[in-house]
Design an enzyme around this catalytic site. Structure first.
Site, mmCIF file in Angstrom:
data_model
loop_
_atom_site.group_PDB
_atom_site.id
_atom_site.type_symbol
_atom_site.label_atom_id
_atom_site.label_comp_id
_atom_site.label_asym_id
_atom_site.label_seq_id
_atom_site.Cartn_x
_atom_site.Cartn_y
_atom_site.Cartn_z
ATOM 1 N N LYS A 1 0.870 -1.178 0.000
ATOM 2 C CA LYS A 1 0.000 0.000 0.000
ATOM 3 C C LYS A 1 0.905 1.225 0.000
ATOM 4 C CE LYS A 1 -3.765 2.569 1.013
ATOM 5 N NZ LYS A 1 -4.486 2.354 2.263
ATOM 6 N N VAL A 2 0.755 2.094 -1.002
ATOM 7 C CA VAL A 2 1.590 3.290 -1.124
ATOM 8 C C VAL A 2 0.713 4.495 -1.441
ATOM 9 C CG1 VAL A 2 3.606 1.987 -1.917
ATOM 10 C CG2 VAL A 2 2.012 2.933 -3.606
ATOM 11 N N SER A 3 1.317 5.658 -1.397
ATOM 12 C CA SER A 3 0.629 6.873 -1.830
ATOM 13 C C SER A 3 0.554 6.912 -3.353
ATOM 14 C CB SER A 3 1.387 8.115 -1.350
ATOM 15 O OG SER A 3 1.485 8.159 0.045
ATOM 16 N N THR B 1 0.486 11.632 -1.178
ATOM 17 C CA THR B 1 -0.569 12.273 -1.966
ATOM 18 C C THR B 1 -1.052 13.530 -1.256
ATOM 19 O OG1 THR B 1 -1.242 10.046 -2.610
ATOM 20 C CG2 THR B 1 -2.703 11.848 -3.223
ATOM 21 N N ALA B 2 -1.111 13.476 0.079
ATOM 22 C CA ALA B 2 -1.527 14.644 0.847
ATOM 23 C C ALA B 2 -0.649 15.846 0.517
ATOM 24 C CB ALA B 2 -1.475 14.331 2.343
ATOM 25 N N HIS C 1 -5.686 10.556 7.649
ATOM 26 C CA HIS C 1 -6.266 9.484 8.458
ATOM 27 C C HIS C 1 -7.393 10.008 9.345
ATOM 28 C CE1 HIS C 1 -3.153 7.113 6.784
ATOM 29 N NE2 HIS C 1 -2.211 7.404 7.636
#
Length: 306
Positions: A80-82, A132-133, A177
């Protein structure tokens, strides 16, 4: 970045994939444990066993980048990655069309101690400069801040950002989150919602976290991985209570009600299948970011699966 290579028709690693557990890394956040609970506990028919590593997404981003570099290695098959890290890793990894986090009303927030703060020249804490944020934040800042934009960027673990803003160590914090549900507990104010800005300017859903798998596993294996992930999502929806022990075990003392909100926000129809709108959102984010010089450009077929 060059266009992603074609997948071999008869991949050599296929037998090894069938003969051992699949090595996967995802976060202990409720959306990930909810999505992968059925698969991790052997309830997905015909799916390979999983060897799970829990890691914050900033860690998995780094693992994927190093593995995709000429000198890097990793024994992880799926991560799981950005979405922001995809331009750096898609020669080595394929984006799965399911299992990730993408939606509406779920974007990162910029928090401050006082409302209406002008961030020009200010210090901002972010969870990662490859997240991504952070891409969404940079695009927002380019559109909304006058002058030279923000000042110093400080990278902190996501759970340290709100205390740092509250205690005056930084002027603002970019949070992800479950922080969107709990920031009021720190006496903080939401200065801007990166997701709202993204949706208002593009009309597209918000890409956050992606599931990627090694291209060297081969076409058949990649398709099996995607189907197992999709089935695990649907099984979680069919029986939400089945995943609750796994979710709460890894939710780091999170209130169960907050965990439920977290799942409800980040696990949606795009988790089961990115679909046309999901892929458009990913391409839109990475194309805009490349135009701003924030990431390398994608090749024309880089997002193709498998």
């Amino acid at each position: 970045m060059t266009e992603s290579p074609e997948t071999p028709e008869t991949p050599q690693p296929q037998a090894a994939f069938l003969d051992r557990p699949l090595r996967i890394a995802y976060s202990p956040c409720p959306n990930d444990t909810f999505v992968f609970d059925a698969w991790a506990h052997g309830r997905v028919p015909g799916a390979p066993a999983l060897d799970v590593t829990f890691a914050d997404i900033d860690i998995t981003n780094g693992i994927a980048e190093r593995a995709a570099s000429s000198s890097g290695t990793s024994d992880l098959d799926v991560l799981k990655v950005s979405y922001a890290v995809l331009p750096y890793v898609l020669d080595e990894y394929a984006l799965l069309p399911c299992g990730g986090a993408l939606g509406r009303g779920c974007g990162p927030l910029v928090l401050t101690r006082e409302p209406g703060v002008d961030l020009t020249g200010k210090t901002v804490a972010v969870p990662s400069e490859k997240s991504t944020a952070y891409l969404l934040f940079r695009l927002w800042a380019a559109d909304t801040l006058a002058g030279g934009g923000v000042g110093e960027i400080v990278v902190l673990p996501f759970d340290q950002i709100m205390p740092a803003v509250r205690d005056g160590k930084v002027d603002a914090g970019l949070v992800i989150h479950e922080a969107r549900f709990t920031y009021q507990n720190y006496g903080l104010h939401c200065l801007a919602d990166m997701g709202e800005h993204w949706e208002a300017t593009t009309g597209l859903p918000i890409p956050l976290g992606a599931i990627i798998a090694r291209r060297s596993l081969g076409t058949a294996a990649l398709e099996r991985i995607a189907e197992a992930a999709r089935t695990s999502v649907r099984m979680a929806w069919d029986d939400p209570e089945a995943s609750r022990p796994y979710v709460l075990e890894h939710a780091q003392e999170m209130d169960p009600a907050v965990a439920d909100q977290h799942i409800g926000l980040y696990v949606n129809e795009f988790t089961a299948d990115l679909g046309e709108n999901g892929y458009a959102a990913v391409r839109g984010l990475l194309t805009r970011a490349a135009a701003e010089g924030l990431v390398p450009p994608l090749g024309p077929n880089a997002l193709s699966f498998p």
